[in-house]
Design an enzyme around this catalytic site. Structure first.
Site, PDB file in Angstrom:
ATOM      1  N   PHE A  49       0.863  -1.188   0.000  1.00  0.00           N
ATOM      2  CA  PHE A  49       0.000   0.000   0.000  1.00  0.00           C
ATOM      3  C   PHE A  49       0.902   1.242   0.000  1.00  0.00           C
ATOM      4  O   PHE A  49       1.885   1.308   0.736  1.00  0.00           O
ATOM      5  CB  PHE A  49      -0.875  -0.003   1.253  1.00  0.00           C
ATOM      6  CG  PHE A  49      -2.167   0.748   1.107  1.00  0.00           C
ATOM      7  CD1 PHE A  49      -3.370   0.074   0.923  1.00  0.00           C
ATOM      8  CD2 PHE A  49      -2.190   2.133   1.159  1.00  0.00           C
ATOM      9  CE1 PHE A  49      -4.572   0.771   0.809  1.00  0.00           C
ATOM     10  CE2 PHE A  49      -3.383   2.832   1.046  1.00  0.00           C
ATOM     11  CZ  PHE A  49      -4.577   2.153   0.867  1.00  0.00           C
TER      12      PHE A  49
ATOM     13  N   PHE B 167      -1.635  -2.823   7.874  1.00  0.00           N
ATOM     14  CA  PHE B 167      -2.361  -3.630   8.860  1.00  0.00           C
ATOM     15  C   PHE B 167      -1.824  -5.067   8.922  1.00  0.00           C
ATOM     16  O   PHE B 167      -1.868  -5.709   9.967  1.00  0.00           O
ATOM     17  CB  PHE B 167      -3.862  -3.638   8.507  1.00  0.00           C
ATOM     18  CG  PHE B 167      -4.705  -4.339   9.525  1.00  0.00           C
ATOM     19  CD1 PHE B 167      -4.967  -3.733  10.749  1.00  0.00           C
ATOM     20  CD2 PHE B 167      -5.232  -5.604   9.281  1.00  0.00           C
ATOM     21  CE1 PHE B 167      -5.741  -4.388  11.708  1.00  0.00           C
ATOM     22  CE2 PHE B 167      -6.005  -6.253  10.227  1.00  0.00           C
ATOM     23  CZ  PHE B 167      -6.261  -5.640  11.445  1.00  0.00           C
ATOM     24  N   GLU B 168      -1.320  -5.560   7.803  1.00  0.00           N
ATOM     25  CA  GLU B 168      -0.833  -6.950   7.737  1.00  0.00           C
ATOM     26  C   GLU B 168       0.624  -7.089   8.219  1.00  0.00           C
ATOM     27  O   GLU B 168       1.130  -8.209   8.338  1.00  0.00           O
ATOM     28  CB  GLU B 168      -0.945  -7.481   6.299  1.00  0.00           C
ATOM     29  CG  GLU B 168      -2.357  -7.867   5.871  1.00  0.00           C
ATOM     30  CD  GLU B 168      -3.259  -6.671   5.602  1.00  0.00           C
ATOM     31  OE1 GLU B 168      -2.738  -5.621   5.168  1.00  0.00           O
ATOM     32  OE2 GLU B 168      -4.475  -6.770   5.859  1.00  0.00           O
TER      33      GLU B 168
ATOM     34  N   ILE C 170      -1.149   7.052   5.413  1.00  0.00           N
ATOM     35  CA  ILE C 170      -1.431   8.470   5.177  1.00  0.00           C
ATOM     36  C   ILE C 170      -2.881   8.749   5.591  1.00  0.00           C
ATOM     37  O   ILE C 170      -3.807   8.051   5.147  1.00  0.00           O
ATOM     38  CB  ILE C 170      -1.202   8.842   3.691  1.00  0.00           C
ATOM     39  CG1 ILE C 170       0.277   8.559   3.332  1.00  0.00           C
ATOM     40  CG2 ILE C 170      -1.527  10.325   3.451  1.00  0.00           C
ATOM     41  CD1 ILE C 170       0.659   8.839   1.895  1.00  0.00           C
TER      42      ILE C 170
ATOM     43  N   THR D 282     -11.445   9.661   6.735  1.00  0.00           N
ATOM     44  CA  THR D 282     -12.217   8.829   7.674  1.00  0.00           C
ATOM     45  C   THR D 282     -11.335   8.418   8.855  1.00  0.00           C
ATOM     46  O   THR D 282     -10.162   8.781   8.913  1.00  0.00           O
ATOM     47  CB  THR D 282     -12.720   7.549   6.969  1.00  0.00           C
ATOM     48  OG1 THR D 282     -11.568   6.775   6.611  1.00  0.00           O
ATOM     49  CG2 THR D 282     -13.525   7.880   5.724  1.00  0.00           C
TER      50      THR D 282
ATOM     51  N   HIS E  36     -10.323   5.484   9.395  1.00  0.00           N
ATOM     52  CA  HIS E  36      -9.587   4.277   9.014  1.00  0.00           C
ATOM     53  C   HIS E  36      -8.117   4.354   9.462  1.00  0.00           C
ATOM     54  O   HIS E  36      -7.591   3.422  10.078  1.00  0.00           O
ATOM     55  CB  HIS E  36      -9.661   4.137   7.482  1.00  0.00           C
ATOM     56  CG  HIS E  36      -9.357   2.755   6.992  1.00  0.00           C
ATOM     57  ND1 HIS E  36     -10.140   1.675   7.300  1.00  0.00           N
ATOM     58  CD2 HIS E  36      -8.353   2.285   6.205  1.00  0.00           C
ATOM     59  CE1 HIS E  36      -9.636   0.594   6.732  1.00  0.00           C
ATOM     60  NE2 HIS E  36      -8.548   0.940   6.059  1.00  0.00           N
TER      61      HIS E  36
ATOM     62  N   ARG F 285       9.983  12.049   4.023  1.00  0.00           N
ATOM     63  CA  ARG F 285      10.609  11.047   4.903  1.00  0.00           C
ATOM     64  C   ARG F 285      11.064   9.802   4.144  1.00  0.00           C
ATOM     65  O   ARG F 285      11.560   8.848   4.742  1.00  0.00           O
ATOM     66  CB  ARG F 285       9.615  10.664   6.015  1.00  0.00           C
ATOM     67  CG  ARG F 285       9.499  11.767   7.045  1.00  0.00           C
ATOM     68  CD  ARG F 285       8.210  11.762   7.817  1.00  0.00           C
ATOM     69  NE  ARG F 285       8.167  12.905   8.730  1.00  0.00           N
ATOM     70  CZ  ARG F 285       7.899  14.168   8.367  1.00  0.00           C
ATOM     71  NH1 ARG F 285       7.627  14.472   7.095  1.00  0.00           N
ATOM     72  NH2 ARG F 285       7.900  15.147   9.254  1.00  0.00           N
TER      73      ARG F 285
END
Ligand code: INI
Length: 169
Positions: free
Chosen positions: A6, A41-42, A66, A70, A72, A111
């Protein structure tokens, strides 16, 4: 290394810099394993799976979160940070945290090789430092327990000699 796909535009730059940091510090390419996961998340579960094999000196986690419109981001960011920390503490294998948590894409770019350096390189150095620290501490413990064993054996031999000479008298 565990690298999330991602925001690959950023994570690939983190990955290249991490690799650079490891190789410049003397690591061999053949000793570096790479696992790619769908998103940040993984990362913790993949990191834990690798750490539990006990085959690796350290795990380097790379991702990029990022903030969107929402909640999330907030839900994932806490879970990822906690999960990586928990994997490090429960397995005893050092984990470097190279997951960017940014408000904007611009911050992430800064970064990942621009104004703020590259957090991948920093993660490589942190992993090496912690792996060396762990090794130094465990070597110290081994030599201390070897010294203690030697001392205990010498004391036992002395007391056996003393009781044998008492019996002779
Ligand atoms: N994953 C990221 O690595 N970065 C993000 O910014 C992100 N956002 O914003 O949604 C993201 N989401 C995907 C998530 O990590 C999981 O892969 C997905 O939910 C499937 O489990």
């Amino acid at each position: 290394m565990v690298v999330s796909r991602f925001n690959a535009f950023i994570t690939e730059r983190l990955f290249q810099s991490t690799l650079d940091g490891l190789l410049r510090s003397g690591a061999n390419k053949k000793d570096i394993a790479l696992v790619r996961v769908p998103g940040a998340f993984e990362i913790p579960s993949a990191a834990r799976t690798l750490a539990e094999t006990k085959k690796y000196d350290a795990i380097i986690c790379l991702g990029c979160l990022i903030r969107g419109d929402t909640a999330h981001y907030d839900v994932i960011v806490n879970e990822v940070t906690r999960g990586i920390g928990q994997s490090a503490q429960e397995t005893g294998v050092p984990h470097a945290f190279g997951v960017l948590t940014c408000d904007t894409l611009e911050q992430a770019i800064d970064r990942a090789g621009l104004k703020m350096g590259n957090k991948g390189f920093e993660a490589a150095l942190a992993a090496i430092e912690m792996a060396n620290l762990k090794q130094a501490v465990s070597e110290k413990q081994v030599s201390r327990s070897a010294r203690n064993d030697k001392g205990a054996k010498a004391r036992k031999a002395k007391s056996v000699r003393a009781s044998a000479s008492k019996k002779r008298k």
